[in-house]
Design a protein around this motif. Structure first.
Motif, PDB file in Angstrom:
ATOM      1  N   ARG A   1      57.263  75.551  28.474  1.00 47.82           N
ATOM      2  CA  ARG A   1      58.114  75.517  27.282  1.00 47.82           C
ATOM      3  C   ARG A   1      59.528  75.226  27.786  1.00 47.82           C
ATOM      4  O   ARG A   1      60.184  76.109  28.331  1.00 47.82           O
ATOM      5  N   TRP A   2      59.955  73.995  27.614  1.00 44.63           N
ATOM      6  CA  TRP A   2      61.222  73.581  28.208  1.00 44.63           C
ATOM      7  C   TRP A   2      62.407  74.391  27.671  1.00 44.63           C
ATOM      8  O   TRP A   2      63.407  74.574  28.356  1.00 44.63           O
ATOM      9  N   GLU A   3      62.268  74.902  26.439  1.00 42.79           N
ATOM     10  CA  GLU A   3      63.380  75.666  25.834  1.00 42.79           C
ATOM     11  C   GLU A   3      63.666  76.945  26.613  1.00 42.79           C
ATOM     12  O   GLU A   3      64.781  77.489  26.541  1.00 42.79           O
ATOM     13  N   ASP A   4      62.659  77.435  27.363  1.00 41.50           N
ATOM     14  CA  ASP A   4      62.858  78.648  28.158  1.00 41.50           C
ATOM     15  C   ASP A   4      63.879  78.444  29.272  1.00 41.50           C
ATOM     16  O   ASP A   4      64.431  79.412  29.799  1.00 41.50           O
TER      17      ASP A   4
ATOM     18  N   ARG B   1      67.214  83.910  29.792  1.00 40.92           N
ATOM     19  CA  ARG B   1      65.998  83.085  29.876  1.00 40.92           C
ATOM     20  C   ARG B   1      64.769  83.973  30.129  1.00 40.92           C
ATOM     21  O   ARG B   1      64.821  84.869  30.987  1.00 40.92           O
TER      22      ARG B   1
ATOM     23  N   GLU C   1      57.359  68.844  20.272  1.00 39.85           N
ATOM     24  CA  GLU C   1      58.135  69.416  21.386  1.00 39.85           C
ATOM     25  C   GLU C   1      58.664  68.318  22.307  1.00 39.85           C
ATOM     26  O   GLU C   1      59.750  68.452  22.882  1.00 39.85           O
TER      27      GLU C   1
ATOM     28  N   LEU D   1      62.658  67.692  23.044  1.00 47.17           N
ATOM     29  CA  LEU D   1      63.236  67.566  24.389  1.00 47.17           C
ATOM     30  C   LEU D   1      64.014  66.256  24.521  1.00 47.17           C
ATOM     31  O   LEU D   1      65.110  66.212  25.088  1.00 47.17           O
TER      32      LEU D   1
ATOM     33  N   TYR E   1      67.200  66.656  22.706  1.00 51.29           N
ATOM     34  CA  TYR E   1      68.086  67.532  23.488  1.00 51.29           C
ATOM     35  C   TYR E   1      68.741  66.745  24.626  1.00 51.29           C
ATOM     36  O   TYR E   1      69.939  66.866  24.875  1.00 51.29           O
TER      37      TYR E   1
ATOM     38  N   TRP F   1      69.246  69.923  18.225  1.00 45.77           N
ATOM     39  CA  TRP F   1      68.947  69.989  19.662  1.00 45.77           C
ATOM     40  C   TRP F   1      70.084  69.422  20.503  1.00 45.77           C
ATOM     41  O   TRP F   1      70.439  69.976  21.543  1.00 45.77           O
TER      42      TRP F   1
ATOM     43  N   ARG G   1      72.536  71.323  23.408  1.00 47.25           N
ATOM     44  CA  ARG G   1      72.860  70.856  24.775  1.00 47.25           C
ATOM     45  C   ARG G   1      74.368  70.897  24.992  1.00 47.25           C
ATOM     46  O   ARG G   1      74.835  71.366  26.044  1.00 47.25           O
TER      47      ARG G   1
ATOM     48  N   ASN H   1      75.492  74.195  25.575  1.00 45.25           N
ATOM     49  CA  ASN H   1      75.105  74.644  26.922  1.00 45.25           C
ATOM     50  C   ASN H   1      75.935  73.973  28.018  1.00 45.25           C
ATOM     51  O   ASN H   1      75.620  74.112  29.201  1.00 45.25           O
TER      52      ASN H   1
END
Ligand code: AHR
Length: 501
Positions: free
Chosen positions: A76-79, A87, A132, A136, A139, A148, A152, A155
């Motif tokens: 799960r890339w969101e993790d 995280r 998903e 990604l 994102y 999304w 980013r 982040n």
């Protein structure tokens, strides 16, 4: 006498620099204590091991596949984004380990920048799918103004990454794969995911997952069915191979790259068959996005007795010996010979896991034996592949791989630089006459790696036990080279153009 005639003015194809790609998977110690170890004395302010970065840059690796491998099929890339302390820790079923998610997409992208490389991003088509993958993509590649892409930016990454190359899942044909699929199931999923990703950006380069081994009973049936669905929607199909010594004799081990050669021919034939049958225009590229030597008997994926769900335990850490380096060199020659269709390749993997590089946690990093032929290829096997005829090479009659030449050779040219790669798989010294058809050349450097002791390896205690040496005696005489290749040896001979090349 074996003769290698090189036609300087007859290039076969350009060589895509991405033939010298590598692979970083969240597996074992590839990421944690491999590229990332914040407590290490050589770590930079972001936690990246600078000794590993230095060795990676030395290899001039243009593309790195990430984050798996089998790992990606439950990822799960969101993790892996946002503040590190928030995280989640997750269980990775592929390798039975605990993933701390201290490294994720944004971190890897920062590492790529430092390593001077580009990402080849894999999406999870095992436990997840199209939504998903699109999330990604958004994102990573959308400038902003959507949920999304704004995340980013929040982040810390304002500009989109513009990731061009994407793998549509990993080894989906393998029964070991989390979310393993039939060819029909995967073909449909791949085509729908590819089309949706292209709706976002038609210039993306998309790689469908091909057979994970030529030894599987589904080999080529898989390609036929999958490409029947997604031929027009993708740019390339992937190939994987690992060649291991197992119980083979040294001669058989050294001959085994012949399997990779037939695998490439077979996949090209399968692609071209579908192209003709279904009246497609474009030629399918091959992405050999996992290849290496791997003795799976001696170095299993999940070692027996390994504590389950541990964090970044040593896994798939093969110490390569000098003989393995020659097998590896043979594989490199196979890739180069097929550079017209094999446009990308990723040696699996970069660090610790089947690594070109090894590290000790808190300690040094060193080069494995296979580092050297890879370095020679990556630094000097660029530009164009030249037409070359190898004649009268002695052969090894292999029960498994057919009649395999004991001497192999290949030439590449990049402007005024010419490289002759040569391999002697035989236990006896072999003469090789190299005839350079066209121009005048002088030898710049000849490096040779001789497996005088085929079992010798580079280790923490003896990191330089196996390394190439200069052969200062090699000279061009009458537009050619008269070589004597020592038993079990690999050669990278660099020449520079003299007058009228
Ligand atoms: O490179 C190690 C593993 O080998 C990868 O995770 C998988 O794709 C392959 O089977």
């Amino acid at each position: 006498m074996p003769t290698f005639r090189v036609f300087m003015k007859e290039p076969v194809t350009d060589i895509d620099p991405r033939l010298y790609g590598s692979f970083v998977e969240h597996l074992g110690r590839c990421v944690y204590t491999g590229i990332y170890e914040p407590e290490h004395p050589a770590a930079d302010s972001e936690g990246w091991r600078q000794d590993v970065l230095d060795l990676t840059r030395e290899l001039r690796i243009p593309i790195v596949r990430y984050p798996g491998g089998n790992f990606v099929s439950a990822y799960r890339w969101e993790d892996g984004i946002g503040p590190r302390d928030r995280r989640p820790r997750r269980l990775d079923p592929a390798w039975r380990t605990t993933e701390t998610n201290q490294v994720g997409t944004d971190d890897f992208m920062r590492w790529c920048r430092k390593a001077g490389t580009a990402p080849m991003m894999a999406v999870n088509l095992g436990t997840r799918g199209l939504p998903e993958a699109l999330a990604l993509l958004e994102y990573c590649n959308h400038p902003g103004g959507s949920a999304w892409s704004d995340l980013r930016r929040q982040n810390g990454q304002t500009a989109p990454y513009g990731i061009r190359t994407w793998c549509l899942g990993n080894e989906m044909d393998g029964p070991w794969q989390t979310g393993h699929k039939t060819a029909a199931e995967y073909g449909r999923l791949a085509v729908e995911t590819a089309r949706a990703m292209r709706q976002f950006d038609e210039k993306l380069e998309l790689v469908a997952a091909g057979s994970s081994s030529p030894k599987l009973p589904t080999f080529l049936h898989w390609e036929e069915e999958v490409l029947g669905h997604c031929y027009d929607a993708v740019d390339a199909i992937s190939l994987h191979i690992y060649l291991g010594r197992g119980k083979k004799s040294l001669e058989e081990h050294l001959a085994s790259p012949a399997l990779m050669e037939s695998q490439i021919r077979d996949v090209i034939n399968a692609c071209d068959f579908i192209r003709a049958r279904d009246r497609h225009k474009k030629e399918m590229m091959l992405a050999f996005d996992e290849w290496n030597v791997w003795d799976m008997d001696a170095v299993p994926g999940v070692p027996p007795g390994m504590a389950p769900w541990s964090e970044a335990p040593p896994q798939v850490e093969q110490t390569y010996d000098a003989a393995d380096a020659l097998v590896f060199a043979g594989m490199l020659l196979v890739l180069l010979r097929h550079a017209k269709r094999v446009r990308m390749a990723c040696v699996a993997q970069l660090v610790n896991v089947l690594g070109l590089i090894m590290t000790k946690p808190g300690g040094p990093a060193w080069r494995q034996t296979i580092f050297w032929p890879f370095l020679h290829g990556s630094l000097h096997g660029r530009g164009h592949l030249l037409t070359g005829w190898l004649q009268d090479a002695p052969v090894h009659d292999s029960p498994d791989f057919g009649s395999v030449p004991l001497v192999d050779a290949l030439a590449t040219r990049d402007g005024d630089s010419l490289t002759i790669f040569a391999l002697n798989r035989g236990k006896k010294a072999a003469p090789l006459e190299v005839v350079l058809e066209g121009g005048r050349w002088k030898v710049e450097a000849h490096e040779q790696l001789v497996a005088a002791d085929p079992d010798a390896a580079n280790t923490l205690r003896r990191p330089d036990a196996v390394k190439p040496r200069r052969n200062a005696a090699t000279k061009v005489l009458k537009n050619g080279l008269s070589l004597k290749l020592p038993p079990l040896s690999w050669h990278c001979i660099r020449l520079e153009a003299g007058a009228s090349a």
